[in-house]
Design an enzyme around this catalytic site. Structure first.
Site, short mmCIF file in Angstrom:
data_model
loop_
_atom_site.label_atom_id
_atom_site.label_comp_id
_atom_site.label_asym_id
_atom_site.label_seq_id
_atom_site.Cartn_x
_atom_site.Cartn_y
_atom_site.Cartn_z
N ASP A 11 0.86 -1.18 0.00
CA ASP A 11 0.00 0.00 0.00
C ASP A 11 0.90 1.23 0.00
O ASP A 11 2.12 1.12 0.22
CB ASP A 11 -0.91 0.00 1.25
N SER A 12 0.32 2.38 -0.21
CA SER A 12 1.10 3.60 -0.16
C SER A 12 1.60 3.89 1.25
O SER A 12 2.53 4.68 1.44
CB SER A 12 0.26 4.78 -0.64
N CYS A 74 -4.40 -1.19 -1.96
CA CYS A 74 -4.55 0.26 -2.10
C CYS A 74 -5.49 0.52 -3.27
O CYS A 74 -5.22 0.07 -4.39
CB CYS A 74 -3.17 0.87 -2.36
N GLU A 153 -1.70 8.39 8.52
CA GLU A 153 -0.27 8.06 8.44
C GLU A 153 0.48 8.57 9.67
O GLU A 153 1.49 7.99 10.08
CB GLU A 153 0.35 8.65 7.17
N CYS A 185 -10.92 3.74 0.41
CA CYS A 185 -9.47 3.79 0.60
C CYS A 185 -9.17 2.85 1.75
O CYS A 185 -9.89 2.87 2.77
CB CYS A 185 -9.02 5.22 0.91
N HIS A 187 -7.06 3.01 3.97
CA HIS A 187 -6.78 3.72 5.22
C HIS A 187 -8.06 3.97 6.02
O HIS A 187 -8.02 4.04 7.25
CB HIS A 187 -6.13 5.08 4.93
#
Length: 292
Positions: A11-12, A74, A153, A185, A187
């Site tokens: 994932d990012s 992602c 993040e 997403c 996240h």
């Protein structure tokens, strides 16, 4: 590729841990290698070309380190990089995409909110997904969640700043009659407690982590790549696969979140993964570009 080889997941940044957790729960016998490309997070504010190049570079790195299959955990990388990943090598590649189909089935009002990155929402893949699964009379309210990935993040999932962003993005959807919200997403599942605290039972939240894990299991079975531990004798628990975590930056953030979600997580290792065609796009955010 031997069936006891690990599965690569990337994932990012930290968001893919929500998918990794679902895979670990369904396929505990599989060994996993997770890469958080935190040096370049969030992908949602990057160019389409950059996202594709990073996706291919990380896929190749995981393959070179023995991965038998790949999960692109992602939505943004799936939207702009999964086709290139599948063309790059003949191995199982499982992507993620917003849960438009289950949301359309779950909605009673016919108004569905979609919270995703700007890059996911602008992609042709997302437009096709909407076209295929929108029933007559249904409306999808699409909202880019700008700023949310950055907060997550940083380990922030419920601060006043996060609550203010959710108010700005989600409240207008509810005001227009949305009764279902797609978390587009990986996240965003970390925000479920905050969303539920603010909106209560007004919204059905759609997260696709478990569905991705099931799709991965199907692909492994089709390719005869399921780890031997899946066939443990009756009455015996399968041997647990090992889990290794890598990041291109901010190892402490990944370690903290992994320790919370995955009790058996190993020490995070920092690695460098270069894109094949580096450019100024490879610079981390806010790093000045100096020209001659």
């Amino acid at each position: 590729m031997p069936s006891n080889a690990p599965i690569g997941v990337f994932d990012s940044g930290l968001g893919g841990l929500s998918v990794l957790q679902a895979i670990r729960a369904l396929l505990p016998h599989e060994s996993l290698r997770y890469v958080a490309d935190s040096r370049f997070a969030p992908y949602g504010e990057r160019s389409d070309t950059f996202i594709e190049q990073r996706s291919v570079a990380i896929g190749r790195w995981l393959r070179e380190h023995g991965a038998k299959a790949l999960v692109v955990a992602c939505n943004t990388a799936t939207a702009h990089g999964v086709a290139a990943l599948r063309a790059d090598a003949p191995w199982p590649v499982v992507g993620v995409e917003p849960g438009i189909k289950p949301a359309a089935a779950a909605s009673r009002s016919g108004v569905i909110g979609v919270l995703a990155t700007a890059a996911t929402l602008r992609s042709a893949r997302f437009a096709d997904l909407l076209a295929r699964h929108t029933a007559q009379g249904q409306r999808f309210l699409c909202q880019p969640g700008i700023g949310l990935v950055d907060r997550i993040e940083a380990g922030d999932v419920d601060s006043p700043q996060v609550m203010a962003l959710l108010e700005r993005y989600v409240a207008p959807m509810v005001a227009q009659g949305a009764d279902t919200l797609v978390l587009g997403c990986t996240h965003y599942p970390f925000l479920i407690p905050a969303i539920e605290r603010r909106f209560g039972t007004a919204l059905t939240l759609v997260d696709t982590g478990a569905a991705i894990a099931r799709q991965l299991r199907r692909r492994l079975q089709e390719e005869d790549l399921e780890a031997p531990g899946a066939c443990a004798s009756a009455g015996q628990a399968p041997a647990r696969g090992d889990l290794r975590l890598f990041t291109t930056a901010n190892a402490q953030a990944l370690q903290t979140m992994a320790d919370r979600l995955l009790p058996d997580s190993a020490h995070v290792q920092t690695v460098e993964i270069a894109s094949e065609r580096p450019s100024v796009l490879d610079l981390p955010p806010n790093l000045p570009i100096i020209s001659a």
